[in-house]
Write a protein that holds these residues in place. Structure first.
Motif: not given
Length: 178
Positions: A31-34, A84-88, A102-107
């Motif tokens: 997630g965006k906050d790791l 695939m964007d970085l969480p930051f 909503l939530k955003v998650g990085s793969d």
């Protein structure tokens, strides 16, 4: 092997293709906050999983804003946008765009989601990113809707997705089915 198109040119997708009726693979994204975000499994609510190549494109940004506004209104559903964007970068995007529903998650770490759901772009200029796709997972952890957007540069069929999401959240299991 599944395919999609990028500006009219066919591109192959890698990974394990999943379909409606399959048990959704359980994977984790960042997630965006790791924080850890689980996709798949029985979560007590439906999941609307929106895969996009990168939030840093006009189409992906518009799609995320639309789902923030519309799909987030659906009760008993969790909306997760995966790229695939970085969480930051995801956090900066959400702050700038006012994305709060909503939530955003990085793969980015292992591409577990893209491989498990068969949406890893295998060739061409976007190789290594996720294709534009949507999966709806019901409360029992079963995929009840799948849309691989035929052209990566275009937005999905929102009406179809939102109708399927409402259907997935309006049914409940009596507890006797397996």
């Amino acid at each position: 092997m599944a395919t999609t198109k990028l500006k009219g040119n066919e591109v192959k997708l890698a990974g394990n293709e999943v379909n409606v009726g399959d048990v959704a693979p359980v994977v984790h994204v960042v997630g965006k906050d790791l924080e850890d975000i689980q996709i798949g499994g029985q979560k007590g609510c439906a999941q609307i999983v929106v895969a996009v190549p990168s939030l840093d494109t006009d189409v992906c940004a518009a799609e995320t804003r639309k789902f923030n506004e519309e799909a987030a209104k659906i009760e008993n559903a969790e909306v997760i946008v995966v790229s695939m964007d970085l969480p930051f970068a995801m956090k900066r995007f959400c702050t700038t765009e006012g994305i709060e529903n909503l939530k955003v998650g990085s793969d980015f770490r292992n591409k577990d989601f893209a491989n498990a759901y068969g949406v890893l772009i295998a060739e061409g200029p976007l190789a290594g990113l996720t294709a534009r796709a949507i999966f709806i997972i019901d409360v029992n952890g079963v995929i009840v809707y799948k849309q691989i957007v035929p052209e990566i540069t275009e937005e999905p069929n929102y009406d179809e997705v939102l109708e399927a999401a409402r259907a997935a959240t309006s049914t409940s299991c009596c507890g006797t089915c397996q």
